[in-house]
Design a protein around this motif. Sequence first.
Motif, PDB file in Angstrom:
ATOM      1  N   THR A   1      51.193  44.691  49.458  1.00 21.07           N
ATOM      2  CA  THR A   1      49.838  45.088  49.823  1.00 21.07           C
ATOM      3  C   THR A   1      48.942  43.856  49.788  1.00 21.07           C
ATOM      4  N   ASN A   2      47.786  43.971  50.368  1.00 18.53           N
ATOM      5  CA  ASN A   2      46.833  42.865  50.320  1.00 18.53           C
ATOM      6  C   ASN A   2      45.756  43.111  49.253  1.00 18.53           C
ATOM      7  N   ILE A   3      46.075  43.974  48.307  1.00 17.29           N
ATOM      8  CA  ILE A   3      45.128  44.315  47.237  1.00 17.29           C
ATOM      9  C   ILE A   3      45.116  43.204  46.184  1.00 17.29           C
ATOM     10  N   GLN A   4      43.919  42.824  45.779  1.00 15.05           N
ATOM     11  CA  GLN A   4      43.797  41.877  44.682  1.00 15.05           C
ATOM     12  C   GLN A   4      44.022  42.645  43.381  1.00 15.05           C
ATOM     13  N   VAL A   5      44.958  42.160  42.548  1.00 15.93           N
ATOM     14  CA  VAL A   5      45.325  42.870  41.329  1.00 15.93           C
ATOM     15  C   VAL A   5      45.326  41.908  40.146  1.00 15.93           C
ATOM     16  N   LYS A   6      44.792  42.389  39.036  1.00 16.14           N
ATOM     17  CA  LYS A   6      44.858  41.655  37.776  1.00 16.14           C
ATOM     18  C   LYS A   6      45.664  42.519  36.815  1.00 16.14           C
TER      19      LYS A   6
ATOM     20  N   MET B   1      31.614  50.753  47.724  1.00 12.52           N
ATOM     21  CA  MET B   1      31.168  51.597  46.644  1.00 12.52           C
ATOM     22  C   MET B   1      31.792  51.198  45.314  1.00 12.52           C
ATOM     23  N   PHE B   2      33.117  50.994  45.282  1.00 17.42           N
ATOM     24  CA  PHE B   2      33.796  50.555  44.067  1.00 17.42           C
ATOM     25  C   PHE B   2      34.337  49.157  44.287  1.00 17.42           C
ATOM     26  N   LYS B   3      34.082  48.274  43.320  1.00 23.06           N
ATOM     27  CA  LYS B   3      34.563  46.896  43.423  1.00 23.06           C
ATOM     28  C   LYS B   3      35.707  46.609  42.473  1.00 23.06           C
ATOM     29  N   ASN B   4      35.676  47.229  41.284  1.00 26.98           N
ATOM     30  CA  ASN B   4      36.667  46.967  40.248  1.00 26.98           C
ATOM     31  C   ASN B   4      37.172  48.290  39.683  1.00 26.98           C
ATOM     32  N   ILE B   5      38.463  48.554  39.886  1.00 23.98           N
ATOM     33  CA  ILE B   5      39.059  49.824  39.494  1.00 23.98           C
ATOM     34  C   ILE B   5      40.077  49.581  38.386  1.00 23.98           C
ATOM     35  N   LEU B   6      39.893  50.276  37.267  1.00 23.39           N
ATOM     36  CA  LEU B   6      40.811  50.176  36.132  1.00 23.39           C
ATOM     37  C   LEU B   6      41.860  51.271  36.207  1.00 23.39           C
TER      38      LEU B   6
ATOM     39  N   LEU C   1      48.176  55.408  39.644  1.00 24.27           N
ATOM     40  CA  LEU C   1      48.261  54.108  40.322  1.00 24.27           C
ATOM     41  C   LEU C   1      48.302  54.286  41.836  1.00 24.27           C
ATOM     42  N   ALA C   2      49.017  55.293  42.306  1.00 23.80           N
ATOM     43  CA  ALA C   2      49.082  55.558  43.754  1.00 23.80           C
ATOM     44  C   ALA C   2      47.700  55.899  44.305  1.00 23.80           C
ATOM     45  N   TYR C   3      46.945  56.719  43.586  1.00 25.40           N
ATOM     46  CA  TYR C   3      45.577  57.035  44.013  1.00 25.40           C
ATOM     47  C   TYR C   3      44.712  55.781  44.003  1.00 25.40           C
ATOM     48  N   ALA C   4      44.816  55.008  42.931  1.00 27.76           N
ATOM     49  CA  ALA C   4      44.003  53.802  42.804  1.00 27.76           C
ATOM     50  C   ALA C   4      44.335  52.795  43.898  1.00 27.76           C
ATOM     51  N   LYS C   5      45.588  52.729  44.268  1.00 31.79           N
ATOM     52  CA  LYS C   5      46.022  51.837  45.349  1.00 31.79           C
ATOM     53  C   LYS C   5      45.306  52.203  46.656  1.00 31.79           C
ATOM     54  N   GLU C   6      45.274  53.490  46.965  1.00 34.66           N
ATOM     55  CA  GLU C   6      44.596  53.950  48.177  1.00 34.66           C
ATOM     56  C   GLU C   6      43.102  53.649  48.121  1.00 34.66           C
ATOM     57  N   MET C   7      42.505  53.875  46.978  1.00 35.54           N
ATOM     58  CA  MET C   7      41.066  53.625  46.837  1.00 35.54           C
ATOM     59  C   MET C   7      40.753  52.133  46.931  1.00 35.54           C
ATOM     60  N   ALA C   8      41.607  51.311  46.339  1.00 34.98           N
ATOM     61  CA  ALA C   8      41.397  49.865  46.409  1.00 34.98           C
ATOM     62  C   ALA C   8      41.460  49.389  47.856  1.00 34.98           C
ATOM     63  N   GLN C   9      42.382  49.933  48.625  1.00 33.07           N
ATOM     64  CA  GLN C   9      42.466  49.569  50.040  1.00 33.07           C
ATOM     65  C   GLN C   9      41.244  50.056  50.802  1.00 33.07           C
TER      66      GLN C   9
ATOM     67  N   THR D   1      39.209  45.367  43.690  1.00 32.60           N
ATOM     68  CA  THR D   1      40.211  44.740  42.839  1.00 32.60           C
ATOM     69  C   THR D   1      40.731  45.784  41.861  1.00 32.60           C
ATOM     70  N   LEU D   2      42.056  45.824  41.701  1.00 37.81           N
ATOM     71  CA  LEU D   2      42.662  46.714  40.715  1.00 37.81           C
ATOM     72  C   LEU D   2      42.895  45.948  39.417  1.00 37.81           C
ATOM     73  N   PHE D   3      42.547  46.573  38.320  1.00 31.43           N
ATOM     74  CA  PHE D   3      42.837  46.044  36.990  1.00 31.43           C
ATOM     75  C   PHE D   3      43.871  46.980  36.385  1.00 31.43           C
ATOM     76  N   VAL D   4      45.136  46.563  36.442  1.00 32.07           N
ATOM     77  CA  VAL D   4      46.245  47.376  35.958  1.00 32.07           C
ATOM     78  C   VAL D   4      46.574  46.904  34.546  1.00 32.07           C
ATOM     79  N   THR D   5      46.538  47.830  33.603  1.00 35.39           N
ATOM     80  CA  THR D   5      46.749  47.439  32.220  1.00 35.39           C
ATOM     81  C   THR D   5      47.653  48.407  31.489  1.00 35.39           C
ATOM     82  N   THR D   6      48.321  47.876  30.504  1.00 36.03           N
ATOM     83  CA  THR D   6      49.053  48.668  29.522  1.00 36.03           C
ATOM     84  C   THR D   6      48.490  48.283  28.176  1.00 36.03           C
TER      85      THR D   6
END
Length: 150
Positions: free
Chosen positions: A82-87, A1-6, A19-27, A32-37
């Motif tokens: 984790t085995n999550i792909q992160v940018k 359902m979701f491929k790219n999560i910001l 971030l903790a919620y996004a981590k669970e959803m990415a798994q 792929t998680l897009f973590v930004t500041t």
Amino acid sequence: MFKNILVPLDGSKDSFKALAYAKEMAQMFSATLFVTTIIDPSVAIPAGVPPVGGIVPVQVELDVREEAAHVIDEAKKELAGTNIQVKYTIVSGTVNDEIATNLPEKEEIDLIVLGKSGKSALEKLIVGSVTKYVVQHAEVPVLVTEAASE
């Protein structure tokens, strides 16, 4: 359902809860998680520090960039093992626009996960509510996480 999560982080407890919620959803979705500041040049100057000739003093910019790098490093620790792909990115621009439209368009984001509030009540009064803006202007689903317990 979701491929790219910001997941935009500002260093607050609420942003790391997001971030903790996004981590669970990415798994769950193999996303792929897009973590930004985001460094917003218009609010990066502390009160009482005038720009010199319209330019942010070098030390102030270095301090802001160092803080942003620290936030990204904390996220890397949270996601280690984790085995999550992160940018990971540090972006310069208007926070509201970067989260609501620019990054979602650039990175083909299909979900934004962010905390209910940011760093401080004072910042919310001065800057306004980033969360409210993103919810109202994003063209992709937005998940607002509950406030972190103190």
